[in-house]
Design a protein around this motif. Structure first.
Motif, PDB file in Angstrom:
ATOM      1  N   GLU A 165       0.914  -1.112   0.035  1.00  0.00           N
ATOM      2  CA  GLU A 165      -0.093  -0.048  -0.086  1.00  0.00           C
ATOM      3  C   GLU A 165       0.982   1.098  -0.149  1.00  0.00           C
ATOM      4  OE1 GLU A 165      -2.505  -0.366   3.301  1.00  0.00           O
ATOM      5  OE2 GLU A 165      -3.752  -1.841   2.408  1.00  0.00           O
ATOM      6  N   PHE A 166       1.822   1.198   0.855  1.00  0.00           N
ATOM      7  CA  PHE A 166       2.958   2.271   0.962  1.00  0.00           C
ATOM      8  C   PHE A 166       3.361   2.724  -0.467  1.00  0.00           C
ATOM      9  CE2 PHE A 166       7.058   4.215   1.767  1.00  0.00           C
ATOM     10  CZ  PHE A 166       6.717   5.435   2.311  1.00  0.00           C
ATOM     11  N   THR A 167       3.832   1.474  -1.259  1.00  0.00           N
ATOM     12  CA  THR A 167       4.713   1.640  -2.483  1.00  0.00           C
ATOM     13  C   THR A 167       3.715   1.926  -3.558  1.00  0.00           C
ATOM     14  OG1 THR A 167       6.086  -0.347  -1.890  1.00  0.00           O
ATOM     15  CG2 THR A 167       5.823   0.275  -4.097  1.00  0.00           C
ATOM     16  N   PHE A 168       2.280   1.491  -3.544  1.00  0.00           N
ATOM     17  CA  PHE A 168       1.456   2.077  -4.555  1.00  0.00           C
ATOM     18  C   PHE A 168       1.064   3.597  -4.221  1.00  0.00           C
ATOM     19  CE2 PHE A 168      -3.185   3.153  -5.336  1.00  0.00           C
ATOM     20  CZ  PHE A 168      -3.024   2.897  -6.570  1.00  0.00           C
ATOM     21  N   LEU A 169       1.284   3.862  -2.928  1.00  0.00           N
ATOM     22  CA  LEU A 169       0.718   5.594  -2.773  1.00  0.00           C
ATOM     23  C   LEU A 169       1.983   6.200  -3.372  1.00  0.00           C
ATOM     24  CD1 LEU A 169      -0.797   7.740  -1.216  1.00  0.00           C
ATOM     25  CD2 LEU A 169       0.578   7.388   0.799  1.00  0.00           C
ATOM     26  N   ILE A 170       3.366   5.673  -3.068  1.00  0.00           N
ATOM     27  CA  ILE A 170       4.552   6.646  -3.512  1.00  0.00           C
ATOM     28  C   ILE A 170       4.534   6.791  -4.960  1.00  0.00           C
ATOM     29  CG2 ILE A 170       7.143   6.632  -3.952  1.00  0.00           C
ATOM     30  CD1 ILE A 170       6.136   7.192  -1.027  1.00  0.00           C
ATOM     31  N   ILE A 171       3.827   5.650  -5.722  1.00  0.00           N
ATOM     32  CA  ILE A 171       3.976   5.597  -7.259  1.00  0.00           C
ATOM     33  C   ILE A 171       2.930   6.553  -7.717  1.00  0.00           C
ATOM     34  CG2 ILE A 171       3.185   4.284  -9.203  1.00  0.00           C
ATOM     35  CD1 ILE A 171       4.575   2.073  -7.857  1.00  0.00           C
ATOM     36  N   LEU A 172       1.663   6.611  -6.859  1.00  0.00           N
ATOM     37  CA  LEU A 172       0.513   7.396  -7.004  1.00  0.00           C
ATOM     38  C   LEU A 172       1.006   8.960  -7.014  1.00  0.00           C
ATOM     39  CD1 LEU A 172      -2.242   7.662  -7.948  1.00  0.00           C
ATOM     40  CD2 LEU A 172      -2.939   7.619  -5.571  1.00  0.00           C
ATOM     41  N   LEU A 173       1.745   9.226  -6.054  1.00  0.00           N
ATOM     42  CA  LEU A 173       2.195  10.654  -5.696  1.00  0.00           C
ATOM     43  C   LEU A 173       3.114  11.106  -6.955  1.00  0.00           C
ATOM     44  CD1 LEU A 173       2.809  10.553  -1.899  1.00  0.00           C
ATOM     45  CD2 LEU A 173       0.851  11.772  -3.497  1.00  0.00           C
ATOM     46  N   LEU A 174       4.302  10.214  -7.432  1.00  0.00           N
ATOM     47  CA  LEU A 174       4.999  10.483  -8.258  1.00  0.00           C
ATOM     48  C   LEU A 174       4.502  10.741  -9.747  1.00  0.00           C
ATOM     49  CD1 LEU A 174       7.983   8.207  -7.435  1.00  0.00           C
ATOM     50  CD2 LEU A 174       8.087  10.606  -7.217  1.00  0.00           C
ATOM     51  N   THR A 175       3.538   9.822  -9.840  1.00  0.00           N
ATOM     52  CA  THR A 175       2.888  10.037 -11.175  1.00  0.00           C
ATOM     53  C   THR A 175       2.214  11.294 -11.061  1.00  0.00           C
ATOM     54  OG1 THR A 175       2.611   7.575 -11.286  1.00  0.00           O
ATOM     55  CG2 THR A 175       1.067   9.056 -12.680  1.00  0.00           C
ATOM     56  N   ALA A 176       1.398  11.631 -10.222  1.00  0.00           N
ATOM     57  CA  ALA A 176       0.586  13.044 -10.099  1.00  0.00           C
ATOM     58  C   ALA A 176       1.496  14.141 -10.056  1.00  0.00           C
ATOM     59  CB  ALA A 176       0.029  13.010  -8.861  1.00  0.00           C
ATOM     60  N   ARG A 177       2.677  13.963  -9.484  1.00  0.00           N
ATOM     61  CA  ARG A 177       3.879  15.083  -9.425  1.00  0.00           C
ATOM     62  C   ARG A 177       4.192  15.268 -11.032  1.00  0.00           C
ATOM     63  NH1 ARG A 177       5.684  20.042  -8.332  1.00  0.00           N
ATOM     64  NH2 ARG A 177       7.968  20.070  -8.641  1.00  0.00           N
ATOM     65  N   ILE A 178       4.499  14.088 -11.590  1.00  0.00           N
ATOM     66  CA  ILE A 178       5.165  14.110 -13.109  1.00  0.00           C
ATOM     67  C   ILE A 178       4.231  14.953 -14.140  1.00  0.00           C
ATOM     68  CG2 ILE A 178       5.653  12.843 -15.011  1.00  0.00           C
ATOM     69  CD1 ILE A 178       7.130  10.975 -13.162  1.00  0.00           C
ATOM     70  N   ALA A 179       2.888  14.347 -13.868  1.00  0.00           N
ATOM     71  CA  ALA A 179       1.715  14.998 -14.822  1.00  0.00           C
ATOM     72  C   ALA A 179       1.601  16.353 -14.470  1.00  0.00           C
ATOM     73  CB  ALA A 179       0.277  14.254 -14.422  1.00  0.00           C
ATOM     74  N   TYR A 180       1.528  16.802 -13.227  1.00  0.00           N
ATOM     75  CA  TYR A 180       1.618  18.282 -12.928  1.00  0.00           C
ATOM     76  C   TYR A 180       2.434  19.094 -13.559  1.00  0.00           C
ATOM     77  CZ  TYR A 180       1.336  22.600 -10.080  1.00  0.00           C
ATOM     78  OH  TYR A 180       1.465  23.899  -9.622  1.00  0.00           O
TER      79      TYR A 180
END
Length: 219
Positions: A8-23
């Motif tokens: 769950e923590f890994t998934f959260l990190i990946i989600l945050l990184l993806t959101a940051r890159i997209a932003y």
């Protein structure tokens, strides 16, 4: 339980990184990048030098800038390029900067050679990225200036991810090559999404990318 927590923590990190890159990509491609209103210190500048025509165009582009406002200058050159170093040195000497510490020439492995298969260029690009990463981390340039050679791809990709990681906010200025009159180069297609300023030399290319800036022919 611990295993599930790690997932769950890994998934959260990946989600945050993806959101940051997209932003960051959204900010760049919609023209909402933030620029300082006025600099009071010289601009630490990294210049990607290609070979042949790319070198000629880049040196033509920078020959009339006020060098004291863009220093130190770091010239990134492919290890296999045997002539560009001398051309850079000649330009610097012609501007009376022959003996000082305002400019440096750094050689890195070429990410893709002319005619090289795209499949194999993936591996050579990874090698170049690995080699260039500590260089970018140390220099942390304010501006990266490039005009299409494969050498600039690792530099720009590293700079982009350093920006996403809040480590260094380098501004990437890309100038599409003079020979590109109707279509973008492979480098141009990649940097469409991560270059803060995208400059073209032909009106036809301006029509293909709204956020690009038409600057006329350098050559």
């Amino acid at each position: 339980m611990e295993y599930q927590l790690i997932i769950e923590f890994t998934f959260l990190i990946i989600l945050l990184l993806t959101a940051r890159i997209a932003y960051v990509i959204h900010k760049i491609t919609t023209g909402h990048s933030v620029y300082a209103s006025k600099r009071t210190t010289p601009c630490r500048t990294l210049i990607c030098i290609g070979s042949g025509g790319h070198t000629t165009e880049m040196l033509k582009l920078i020959e009339n800038i006020t060098f004291k406002n863009f220093r130190p200058r770091y010239y990134i050159i492919a290890k296999s390029d045997t002539t560009s170093s001398q051309k850079v040195k000649s330009l610097e000497e012609s501007r009376n900067f022959a003996v000082n510490s305002d400019y440096y020439m750094i050689k890195i492995p070429r990410s893709r050679s002319v005619g090289q298969l795209y499949v194999t260029s993936v591996f050579t690009t990874l090698i170049s990225i690995f080699y260039a990463f500590p260089i970018l981390l140390k220099i942390r340039p304010d501006v990266i200036l490039c005009n299409g050679p494969g050498t600039c791809i690792p530099i720009c990709l590293i700079s982009f991810f350093l920006k996403c990681a809040f480590i260094c906010d380098s501004k990437i200025i890309f100038v599409e090559s003079f020979c590109r009159t109707t279509t973008f180069s492979l480098t141009g297609k990649i940097l469409t999404y991560i270059a803060d300023n995208f400059l073209v030399q032909w009106p036809n290319l301006k029509k293909k990318l709204k956020r690009s800036e038409y600057i006329g022919q350098l050559m």
